[in-house]
Motif scaffolding. Structure first.
Motif, PDB file in Angstrom:
ATOM      1  N   GLU A  92       0.655  -1.295   0.048  1.00  0.00           N
ATOM      2  CA  GLU A  92      -0.013   0.126  -0.107  1.00  0.00           C
ATOM      3  C   GLU A  92       1.034   1.431   0.028  1.00  0.00           C
ATOM      4  OE1 GLU A  92      -3.274   2.329   2.666  1.00  0.00           O
ATOM      5  OE2 GLU A  92      -2.455   0.397   3.495  1.00  0.00           O
ATOM      6  N   PHE A  93       1.817   1.304   0.893  1.00  0.00           N
ATOM      7  CA  PHE A  93       2.586   2.425   0.987  1.00  0.00           C
ATOM      8  C   PHE A  93       3.434   2.603  -0.662  1.00  0.00           C
ATOM      9  CE2 PHE A  93       6.979   4.338   1.693  1.00  0.00           C
ATOM     10  CZ  PHE A  93       6.745   5.534   2.237  1.00  0.00           C
ATOM     11  N   GLN A  94       3.733   1.643  -0.937  1.00  0.00           N
ATOM     12  CA  GLN A  94       4.688   1.921  -2.262  1.00  0.00           C
ATOM     13  C   GLN A  94       3.835   2.226  -3.243  1.00  0.00           C
ATOM     14  OE1 GLN A  94       7.232  -1.511  -2.936  1.00  0.00           O
ATOM     15  NE2 GLN A  94       8.782  -0.877  -1.335  1.00  0.00           N
ATOM     16  N   VAL A  95       2.736   1.694  -3.278  1.00  0.00           N
ATOM     17  CA  VAL A  95       1.716   2.118  -4.566  1.00  0.00           C
ATOM     18  C   VAL A  95       1.294   3.483  -4.439  1.00  0.00           C
ATOM     19  CG1 VAL A  95      -0.226   1.663  -3.540  1.00  0.00           C
ATOM     20  CG2 VAL A  95       0.008   1.241  -6.185  1.00  0.00           C
ATOM     21  N   ALA A 140      -6.062   2.529  -5.976  1.00  0.00           N
ATOM     22  CA  ALA A 140      -7.292   2.094  -5.175  1.00  0.00           C
ATOM     23  C   ALA A 140      -7.349   0.549  -4.804  1.00  0.00           C
ATOM     24  CB  ALA A 140      -8.571   2.520  -6.141  1.00  0.00           C
ATOM     25  N   SER A 141      -6.920  -0.114  -5.672  1.00  0.00           N
ATOM     26  CA  SER A 141      -6.899  -1.495  -5.331  1.00  0.00           C
ATOM     27  C   SER A 141      -6.006  -2.112  -4.107  1.00  0.00           C
ATOM     28  CB  SER A 141      -6.387  -2.375  -6.609  1.00  0.00           C
ATOM     29  OG  SER A 141      -7.346  -2.320  -7.715  1.00  0.00           O
ATOM     30  N   GLY A 142      -4.963  -1.272  -4.368  1.00  0.00           N
ATOM     31  CA  GLY A 142      -4.049  -1.596  -2.981  1.00  0.00           C
ATOM     32  C   GLY A 142      -4.439  -1.089  -1.703  1.00  0.00           C
ATOM     33  N   VAL A 143      -5.162  -0.064  -1.706  1.00  0.00           N
ATOM     34  CA  VAL A 143      -5.667   0.428  -0.494  1.00  0.00           C
ATOM     35  C   VAL A 143      -6.948  -0.245   0.054  1.00  0.00           C
ATOM     36  CG1 VAL A 143      -6.689   2.418   0.684  1.00  0.00           C
ATOM     37  CG2 VAL A 143      -4.770   2.877  -0.870  1.00  0.00           C
ATOM     38  N   THR A 144      -7.843  -0.786  -0.961  1.00  0.00           N
ATOM     39  CA  THR A 144      -8.863  -1.611  -0.559  1.00  0.00           C
ATOM     40  C   THR A 144      -8.602  -3.075  -0.017  1.00  0.00           C
ATOM     41  OG1 THR A 144      -9.959  -0.397  -2.600  1.00  0.00           O
ATOM     42  CG2 THR A 144     -11.046  -2.540  -1.541  1.00  0.00           C
ATOM     43  N   CYS A 145      -7.419  -3.614  -0.598  1.00  0.00           N
ATOM     44  CA  CYS A 145      -7.032  -4.817  -0.131  1.00  0.00           C
ATOM     45  C   CYS A 145      -6.467  -4.586   1.281  1.00  0.00           C
ATOM     46  CB  CYS A 145      -5.959  -5.295  -0.988  1.00  0.00           C
ATOM     47  SG  CYS A 145      -5.571  -7.310  -0.640  1.00  0.00           S
ATOM     48  N   SER A 146      -6.066  -3.371   1.550  1.00  0.00           N
ATOM     49  CA  SER A 146      -5.604  -3.322   2.933  1.00  0.00           C
ATOM     50  C   SER A 146      -6.633  -3.296   3.759  1.00  0.00           C
ATOM     51  CB  SER A 146      -4.677  -1.602   3.177  1.00  0.00           C
ATOM     52  OG  SER A 146      -3.522  -2.077   2.522  1.00  0.00           O
ATOM     53  N   MET A 147      -7.942  -2.646   3.530  1.00  0.00           N
ATOM     54  CA  MET A 147      -9.051  -2.574   4.288  1.00  0.00           C
ATOM     55  C   MET A 147      -9.595  -3.881   4.503  1.00  0.00           C
ATOM     56  SD  MET A 147     -10.798   0.839   2.735  1.00  0.00           S
ATOM     57  CE  MET A 147     -12.007   0.962   3.794  1.00  0.00           C
ATOM     58  N   VAL A 203     -11.328 -13.745  -0.848  1.00  0.00           N
ATOM     59  CA  VAL A 203     -11.592 -13.776  -2.309  1.00  0.00           C
ATOM     60  C   VAL A 203     -11.358 -12.348  -3.043  1.00  0.00           C
ATOM     61  CG1 VAL A 203     -13.529 -14.264  -4.077  1.00  0.00           C
ATOM     62  CG2 VAL A 203     -13.055 -16.025  -2.193  1.00  0.00           C
ATOM     63  N   LEU A 204     -11.824 -11.383  -2.597  1.00  0.00           N
ATOM     64  CA  LEU A 204     -12.009  -9.876  -2.834  1.00  0.00           C
ATOM     65  C   LEU A 204     -10.636  -9.600  -3.092  1.00  0.00           C
ATOM     66  CD1 LEU A 204     -15.084  -8.281  -1.426  1.00  0.00           C
ATOM     67  CD2 LEU A 204     -14.729  -9.080  -3.781  1.00  0.00           C
ATOM     68  N   GLY A 205      -9.704 -10.022  -1.972  1.00  0.00           N
ATOM     69  CA  GLY A 205      -8.297  -9.585  -1.938  1.00  0.00           C
ATOM     70  C   GLY A 205      -7.423 -10.281  -2.806  1.00  0.00           C
ATOM     71  N   ALA A 206      -7.607 -11.621  -3.274  1.00  0.00           N
ATOM     72  CA  ALA A 206      -6.960 -12.273  -4.263  1.00  0.00           C
ATOM     73  C   ALA A 206      -7.429 -11.637  -5.718  1.00  0.00           C
ATOM     74  CB  ALA A 206      -7.282 -13.654  -4.080  1.00  0.00           C
ATOM     75  N   TRP A 207      -8.702 -11.166  -5.795  1.00  0.00           N
ATOM     76  CA  TRP A 207      -9.129 -10.721  -6.970  1.00  0.00           C
ATOM     77  C   TRP A 207      -8.589  -9.315  -7.220  1.00  0.00           C
ATOM     78  CZ3 TRP A 207     -12.421  -6.534  -8.265  1.00  0.00           C
ATOM     79  CH2 TRP A 207     -12.708  -6.418  -9.546  1.00  0.00           C
ATOM     80  N   TYR A 208      -8.404  -8.511  -6.223  1.00  0.00           N
ATOM     81  CA  TYR A 208      -7.761  -7.021  -6.295  1.00  0.00           C
ATOM     82  C   TYR A 208      -6.312  -7.062  -6.443  1.00  0.00           C
ATOM     83  CZ  TYR A 208     -12.127  -4.195  -5.088  1.00  0.00           C
ATOM     84  OH  TYR A 208     -13.105  -3.364  -5.094  1.00  0.00           O
TER      85      TYR A 208
END
Length: 208
Positions: A92-95, A140-147, A203-208
């Motif tokens: 997340e930080f690097q993206v 957006a994907s990187g931060v969403t996965c963190s959530m 599942v969502l984390g793997a997809w993102y």
């Protein structure tokens, strides 16, 4: 005026340097093999949860356990997801860190949309909305996965429950007497709500 012109020239040369650098360069945590490793990890954890759920359903619990071992199951699982979330925080930080330079290289424009673009200091939800508006979908994907990973950590604390003394009934083959035996043991079982929420997040984390 001279200083301003010099700064503009410096910015222009820096932008040209970035244009040549970005396409072939990725921060360490944004490299393809690292992201694939995270996706494989999410799928592996999902498979492990399903296997444990199958055992829990088939045997009315995963295993007999004393109360102290229940804590080990609970917080051991939480610790695993915390470690995964910690490593993903680097993604997340690097993206976020890369976003201004990538934007400058791909679509040079106003400074507010490139060099002065700041996702790091913003709240996660706000940065997602901003990234979607700027069409920075990887950000957006990187931060969403963190959530999603934060939700995993939270729900993992309630994944395992301790069921009290189980009662088994049996009837003898010869005497028409129904007996009742009480087993003084605890069974660790999986909580359905926590399990399903965690599976969706994985599942969502793997997809993102």
């Amino acid at each position: 005026m001279f200083d301003m012109s010099r700064k503009c020239n410096d910015l222009s040369s820096q932008s040209q340097h970035i244009e040549h650098k970005i396409p072939g360069w990725q921060p360490s945590y944004l490299r393809r093999r690292v992201l694939i490793l995270f996706a494989v990890t999410f799928c592996g954890v999902l498979a492990a949860l399903e296997a444990l759920h199958h055992v829990s359903q088939a045997h009315d619990g995963i295993a007999s356990s004393v109360k102290s071992r229940h804590y080990l199951w609970t917080y051991g699982t939480t610790a695993i997801f915390t470690v995964i979330a910690t490593f993903w925080s680097r993604v997340e930080f690097q993206v976020k860190q890369r976003a201004p330079w990538k934007s400058m290289a791909e679509n040079p424009g106003e400074a507010s949309e490139s060099m002065l673009l700041d996702y790091i200091s913003e709240m996660q939800l706000a940065s997602i909305v901003k990234a979607m508006g700027n069409k920075h979908f990887d950000m957006a994907s990187g931060v969403t996965c963190s959530m999603f990973l934060r939700l995993l950590v939270i729900f993992s604390t309630g994944l395992f429950s301790l069921q009290m003394d189980q009662v088994h009934r049996s009837s003898g083959p010869i005497y028409p007497v129904v007996g009742q035996a009480v087993i003084n043991g605890n069974q660790i079982a999986m909580a359905q709500v926590s399990l399903r929420v965690m599976e969706v997040c994985l599942v969502l984390g793997a997809w993102y």
